[in-house]
Design an enzyme around this catalytic site. Structure first.
Site, mmCIF file in Angstrom:
data_model
loop_
_atom_site.group_PDB
_atom_site.id
_atom_site.type_symbol
_atom_site.label_atom_id
_atom_site.label_comp_id
_atom_site.label_asym_id
_atom_site.label_seq_id
_atom_site.Cartn_x
_atom_site.Cartn_y
_atom_site.Cartn_z
ATOM 1 N N SER A 101 -21.928 -1.283 76.025
ATOM 2 C CA SER A 101 -22.130 -1.971 77.306
ATOM 3 C C SER A 101 -22.114 -0.958 78.459
ATOM 4 O O SER A 101 -22.935 -0.044 78.471
ATOM 5 C CB SER A 101 -21.071 -3.066 77.457
ATOM 6 O OG SER A 101 -21.419 -3.995 78.445
ATOM 7 N N ASP A 240 -27.272 -11.462 72.360
ATOM 8 C CA ASP A 240 -26.555 -10.549 73.253
ATOM 9 C C ASP A 240 -26.967 -10.717 74.714
ATOM 10 O O ASP A 240 -28.121 -11.014 75.024
ATOM 11 C CB ASP A 240 -26.855 -9.109 72.807
ATOM 12 C CG ASP A 240 -25.781 -8.115 73.138
ATOM 13 O OD1 ASP A 240 -25.169 -8.238 74.208
ATOM 14 O OD2 ASP A 240 -25.562 -7.204 72.321
ATOM 15 N N HIS A 267 -22.554 -10.179 72.189
ATOM 16 C CA HIS A 267 -22.316 -8.876 72.806
ATOM 17 C C HIS A 267 -21.227 -8.054 72.095
ATOM 18 O O HIS A 267 -21.058 -6.884 72.398
ATOM 19 C CB HIS A 267 -21.904 -9.112 74.268
ATOM 20 C CG HIS A 267 -21.941 -7.889 75.141
ATOM 21 N ND1 HIS A 267 -23.067 -7.101 75.289
ATOM 22 C CD2 HIS A 267 -20.985 -7.321 75.933
ATOM 23 C CE1 HIS A 267 -22.813 -6.110 76.137
ATOM 24 N NE2 HIS A 267 -21.553 -6.219 76.525
#
Length: 291
Positions: A101, A240, A267
């Site tokens: 991320s 995601d 995610h």
């Protein structure tokens, strides 16, 4: 042999853990998400230490690291400098880097400085363009019930993203696009709330996922992805926040890259599909180290 401790970086000390079972592969440095989160949820990646040392650390201001009050520290350039300082302190001459991320934002910015010794990069659920991320989240929102969309929109417009109704709406979003597990692992539920530093998130990103107002607002390294020439793996979950379409787009821009989708995940594939996640990461790294 496993170890943990603190490393002096610009602005304070960061806490790290090193897992090492004397594997012959090059060390893996893990860059956690956020900005303002910690490496706590990523600790399952220590399973990769059968083949190589694995280093996890809490970025400054996060988790178990120091919490300086100087807000000028919360900028991408200083976090890039921090990666270099962690590498130097642990004598990591050759490394693989895995960012998740926001950690991919940091990994890309660091790699584009052309440091020596990067053997590969894994972009796990990547955020390599703030404008694209914002665009994708607005598209994701449209898949949610209308009242949830309206609540998020209203709270953003009214500046009430710290309200209970906004939190409830975000919980619905998270169950779709962050972690789709019906029952989360007990150890994850025990994550200390103080490990998250919301102030860093607000300064760098903003009050919510959907509108970037912080100092990362203009971040977009897509034009430079062609300059990342080491072996690169892009991964995301089928559901995601980092959408498969955008993740594959990043991969196409990167010369020596592969792309993988975790079909049952959002995610947090490293928690939603931990065995598959470790298998995919380990296989990618081993091919590079032992080819």
């Amino acid at each position: 042999m496993d170890q943990e401790g603190f490393i002096q970086v610009t602005g304070g000390k960061v806490w790290y853990q090193k897992f090492d079972k004397n594997g012959k592969g090059a060390p893996l440095v893990v860059l956690h998400g956020g900005p303002g989160s910690s490496c706590f949820s990523l600790k399952g990646l220590k399973e990769l230490s059968n083949d190589r040392p694995v280093i996890l650390y809490d970025q400054l201001g996060c988790g178990r690291s120091d919490r300086p009050k100087d807000n000028s520290l919360w900028r991408l350039e200083r976090f890039v400098e921090e990666v270099a300082q962690v590498r130097a302190a642990l004598n990591l001459n050759e490394v693989h880097i895995l960012g998740h991320s926001w950690g991919t934002t940091l990994a890309a910015a660091y790699a584009l400085n052309k440091p020596v010794g990067i053997k590969s990069i894994i972009f796990s659920s990547p955020c390599l363009s703030a404008p694209l991320w914002e665009q994708d989240q607005k598209r994701n929102l449209k898949e949610l019930p209308f009242e949830v969309q309206e609540t998020i929109k209203r709270c953003e417009e009214n500046g009430t993203t710290d309200s209970e109704e906004f939190d409830a709406a975000i919980e619905v979003f998270s169950k779709h696009f962050v972690n789709r597990m019906e029952t989360k692992p007990e150890w994850l539920e025990k994550k200390p709330p103080e490990y998250r530093n919301s102030e860093i998130y607000h300064i760098m990103w903003g009050p919510s996922e959907f509108t970037v107002l912080g100092n990362l607002k203009e971040f977009d390294c897509t034009p430079q992805l062609k300059d990342i020439t080491c072996p690169t793996l892009y991964t995301c979950g089928r559901f995601d926040e980092a959408t498969p379409e955008t993740t594959e787009y990043f991969s196409r821009l990167t010369p020596n890259s592969k792309f993988h989708i975790f079909e049952k995940s959002a995610h947090m594939a490293y928690i939603e599909e931990p065995e598959e996640y470790i298998h995919v990461m380990g296989a990618f790294l081993s091919i590079i180290d032992y080819k």
